[in-house]
Design an enzyme around this catalytic site. Structure first.
Site, PDB file in Angstrom:
ATOM      1  N   ASP A  13       0.815  -1.229   0.000  1.00  0.00           N
ATOM      2  CA  ASP A  13       0.000   0.000   0.000  1.00  0.00           C
ATOM      3  C   ASP A  13       0.841   1.268   0.000  1.00  0.00           C
ATOM      4  OD1 ASP A  13      -2.287  -1.658   0.222  1.00  0.00           O
ATOM      5  OD2 ASP A  13      -1.929  -1.815   2.373  1.00  0.00           O
ATOM      6  N   LYS A  16       1.916   2.243  -5.051  1.00  0.00           N
ATOM      7  CA  LYS A  16       2.619   1.755  -6.259  1.00  0.00           C
ATOM      8  C   LYS A  16       1.792   1.957  -7.520  1.00  0.00           C
ATOM      9  CE  LYS A  16       3.149  -2.342  -4.462  1.00  0.00           C
ATOM     10  NZ  LYS A  16       2.764  -2.092  -3.070  1.00  0.00           N
ATOM     11  N   LYS A  18      -0.284   4.254  -8.532  1.00  0.00           N
ATOM     12  CA  LYS A  18      -0.136   5.590  -9.116  1.00  0.00           C
ATOM     13  C   LYS A  18       1.259   5.780  -9.718  1.00  0.00           C
ATOM     14  CE  LYS A  18       1.076  10.107  -7.835  1.00  0.00           C
ATOM     15  NZ  LYS A  18       0.720  11.395  -7.293  1.00  0.00           N
ATOM     16  N   GLY A  40      -4.071  -4.342  -4.446  1.00  0.00           N
ATOM     17  CA  GLY A  40      -5.092  -3.380  -4.853  1.00  0.00           C
ATOM     18  C   GLY A  40      -4.370  -2.106  -5.224  1.00  0.00           C
ATOM     19  N   HIS A  41      -4.165  -1.879  -6.505  1.00  0.00           N
ATOM     20  CA  HIS A  41      -3.408  -0.709  -6.960  1.00  0.00           C
ATOM     21  C   HIS A  41      -4.366   0.370  -7.439  1.00  0.00           C
ATOM     22  CE1 HIS A  41       0.290  -3.501  -7.652  1.00  0.00           C
ATOM     23  NE2 HIS A  41       0.070  -3.217  -6.393  1.00  0.00           N
ATOM     24  N   THR A 130      -5.842 -11.667   3.028  1.00  0.00           N
ATOM     25  CA  THR A 130      -6.925 -11.016   2.289  1.00  0.00           C
ATOM     26  C   THR A 130      -8.032 -12.011   1.944  1.00  0.00           C
ATOM     27  OG1 THR A 130      -5.798 -11.451   0.203  1.00  0.00           O
ATOM     28  CG2 THR A 130      -5.357  -9.326   1.256  1.00  0.00           C
ATOM     29  N   ARG A 144       3.352 -29.134  -6.053  1.00  0.00           N
ATOM     30  CA  ARG A 144       3.167 -29.662  -7.412  1.00  0.00           C
ATOM     31  C   ARG A 144       1.782 -30.277  -7.637  1.00  0.00           C
ATOM     32  NH1 ARG A 144       8.556 -32.598  -6.367  1.00  0.00           N
ATOM     33  NH2 ARG A 144       7.547 -32.349  -4.353  1.00  0.00           N
ATOM     34  N   GLN A 225       2.384  -5.885  -3.287  1.00  0.00           N
ATOM     35  CA  GLN A 225       2.680  -5.923  -1.846  1.00  0.00           C
ATOM     36  C   GLN A 225       4.007  -5.181  -1.588  1.00  0.00           C
ATOM     37  OE1 GLN A 225       1.796  -9.345  -3.206  1.00  0.00           O
ATOM     38  NE2 GLN A 225      -0.237  -8.527  -2.961  1.00  0.00           N
ATOM     39  N   SER A 414       5.504  12.066  -4.221  1.00  0.00           N
ATOM     40  CA  SER A 414       4.104  12.147  -4.602  1.00  0.00           C
ATOM     41  C   SER A 414       3.379  13.025  -3.574  1.00  0.00           C
ATOM     42  CB  SER A 414       3.527  10.728  -4.631  1.00  0.00           C
ATOM     43  OG  SER A 414       2.145  10.784  -4.714  1.00  0.00           O
TER      44      SER A 414
HETATM   45  P1  IMP Z   1      -2.326 -12.818   1.714  1.00  0.00           P
HETATM   46  O1  IMP Z   1      -1.360 -12.250   0.717  1.00  0.00           O
HETATM   47  O2  IMP Z   1      -3.760 -12.585   1.351  1.00  0.00           O
HETATM   48  O3  IMP Z   1      -2.025 -14.236   2.032  1.00  0.00           O
HETATM   49  O4  IMP Z   1      -2.117 -12.006   3.086  1.00  0.00           O
HETATM   50  C1  IMP Z   1      -0.909 -12.104   3.841  1.00  0.00           C
HETATM   51  C2  IMP Z   1      -0.564 -10.785   4.505  1.00  0.00           C
HETATM   52  O5  IMP Z   1      -0.196  -9.840   3.491  1.00  0.00           O
HETATM   53  C3  IMP Z   1      -1.726 -10.132   5.251  1.00  0.00           C
HETATM   54  O6  IMP Z   1      -1.197  -9.423   6.360  1.00  0.00           O
HETATM   55  C4  IMP Z   1      -2.311  -9.147   4.252  1.00  0.00           C
HETATM   56  O7  IMP Z   1      -2.971  -8.075   4.881  1.00  0.00           O
HETATM   57  C5  IMP Z   1      -1.027  -8.691   3.563  1.00  0.00           C
HETATM   58  N1  IMP Z   1      -1.249  -8.236   2.183  1.00  0.00           N
HETATM   59  C6  IMP Z   1      -1.482  -8.993   1.092  1.00  0.00           C
HETATM   60  N2  IMP Z   1      -1.615  -8.228  -0.003  1.00  0.00           N
HETATM   61  C7  IMP Z   1      -1.440  -6.954   0.396  1.00  0.00           C
HETATM   62  C8  IMP Z   1      -1.432  -5.710  -0.281  1.00  0.00           C
HETATM   63  O8  IMP Z   1      -1.581  -5.616  -1.511  1.00  0.00           O
HETATM   64  N3  IMP Z   1      -1.219  -4.609   0.490  1.00  0.00           N
HETATM   65  C9  IMP Z   1      -1.000  -4.682   1.831  1.00  0.00           C
HETATM   66  N4  IMP Z   1      -0.982  -5.835   2.499  1.00  0.00           N
HETATM   67  C10 IMP Z   1      -1.206  -6.958   1.794  1.00  0.00           C
END
Ligand code: IMP
Length: 427
Positions: A13, A16, A18, A40-41, A130, A144, A225, A414
């Protein structure tokens, strides 16, 4: 510099979407190489806001080729929804500007179900995933037993592999978790027909990206991430299940590591984290609330309120060092406007112990806090500033001071959500 890696340097978060959108203007090819729809971009173009989970942020620039590499865990439903959603808003999306690796692993409904069930079983040790099936899908890849996009395109082959995979998952879902199993025929028909809709986008993406680089095209690798969520380098086990940094590119995009010319981290002017896990510079109470409100810190994927904290110098140095960063981009500087004093975590502390460097040897960072140093803030609105010299003096001094602490140049700043709200500071 034809091949550039852009990665999140904190816990995700960092803004990225933008920045990649902005950098895409000078790129020919934009590549996602890991993660899935857990990302989520957010990209704001004028009055329009787009939230992209799988499709690279370069899609909003006409004429760019956007690639989803083999290291991505692909939820086909989400992918096709995103394609439809973009088309409905007038964005051109077709196989000429969106390419999907035949080798990307597929996220099935059972992965999402198991992700949610596993969290329940973890109890206090839950990760706060998530719920998008990321962990179970990558676990199947490593075990596998996963199915790839190419498997969906061959129904007979898919039948055999899905039957075996689903038998095992159903046993787990039914007998361990006591939940309803999935019906094989329904799942098979559903995913084969999704595969049909994916078909036109599918190709050997690694070969295409390598050929583009050979031809002198500019390739931008878009990390999802952040590095502190990296499966190997992050705050394990409170991490995601992929290599979120530069190391993920070679395997996830099928691109030789030695051919990456430049690596750029992205970090907010403060820190946030969603989900569970250690967060040494975390703020609580009114200070955290104020930052959350000012930065609208709610997840783009899950809507969850983000935990907020101070900029973390040791974690940032660690992240930039492991990714060989040539510099970094500071986002959300405008969010700090109006704070009398801006504090930054400069070293870690636990009891009498102090660390200047990120203590990667510890099993967990739990119980560690930061020692903070402060710098004077500013009150002027900086969202319209486009030149570094036009920032209030204290804002300039803040950026320069953080830059010195981190030991790496800030290339761009930014100052608002719109793609034009940046200060280019290429050094
Ligand atoms: P997962 O990737 O859904 O397995 O989540 C694992 C950890 O990564 C959790 O703490 C999520 O909140 C965090 N996480 C996964 N994707 C994002 C992202 O795009 N932004 C921020 N945290 C993320």
């Amino acid at each position: 510099m034809p091949c550039t890696s852009v990665f999140g340097a904190q816990w995700g978060d960092e803004g990225k979407g933008k920045i990649i959108d902005r950098l895409s203007a000078n790129a020919d090819v934009v590549v996602r190489y890991q993660g899935g729809a857990n990302a989520g971009h957010t990209v704001v173009v004028g009055a329009e806001e787009y939230i992209l989970h799988l499709i690279p942020s370069g899609i909003l620039h006409p004429g760019k080729v956007n690639v989803i590499g083999q290291g991505v865990a692909l939820d086909p439903v989400q992918f096709l929804d995103e394609v439809d959603g973009l088309r409905a808003r007038g964005v051109a999306v077709d196989p000429s500007n969106l390419r999907l690796s035949a080798n990307a692993h597929v996220i099935f409904e059972y992965h999402m179900r198991l992700d949610q069930l596993a969290e329940r079983w973890r109890g206090e040790g839950r990760i706060g995933t998530t719920g998008r099936g990321i962990g179970p899908a990558y676990a199947d890849k490593t075990a596998r037993t996963g199915l790839r996009v190419c498997d969906l395109l061959e129904p007979e082959h898919c039948k055999t592999r899905l039957r075996a995979a689903l038998a095992e998952k159903n046993a787990l879902i039914e007998r361990v978790h006591g939940c309803e199993p999935f019906d094989f025929d329904t799942q098979f028909d559903r995913y084969v027909s999704l595969g049909d809709r994916l078909r036109s986008f599918v190709c050997d993406t690694g070969a295409e990206v390598r050929a583009a680089a050979d031809g002198g095209k500019h390739v931008l690798f878009e990390g999802a991430q952040g590095f502190m969520l990296d499966i190997d380098g992050g705050t394990y086990p409170y991490v995601t299940s992929s290599n979120t940094g530069v190391a993920g590119i070679a395997a996830g995009a099928g691109f030789p590591p030695g051919r990456i010319d430049r690596s750029i981290g992205i970090a907010k002017a403060y820190c946030t984290r969603v989900g569970e896990g250690p967060f040494p510079s975390e703020l609580h109470g009114a200070e955290a609330e104020r930052l959350r409100a000012a930065g609208n810190e709610f997840g783009a994927t899950t809507g969850r309120p983000r935990r907020c904290g101070l900029f973390d110098v040791p974690a940032m140095r660690y992240s930039l060092e492991l990714n060989g960063a040539d510099g970094w981009i500071m986002t959300n500087l405008d969010v700090l406007t109006g704070f009398d004093e801006i504090r930054v975590g400069t070293r870690y502390r636990r009891g009498d112990e102090r660390w200047h460097d990120y203590p990667a040897h510890l099993p967990t960072l739990a119980g560690i806090t930061v020692e903070a140093e402060g710098r004077p803030g500013w009150t002027e609105d900086i969202t319209g500033v486009r030149m570094f010299a036009d920032l209030p003096r204290t804002a300039r001094e803040y950026v320069q001071w953080v830059e010195e602490q981190v030991g790496s140049p800030v290339l761009m700043i930014s100052v608002g959500p719109d793609r034009d709200q940046v200060i280019d500071r290429e050094v």
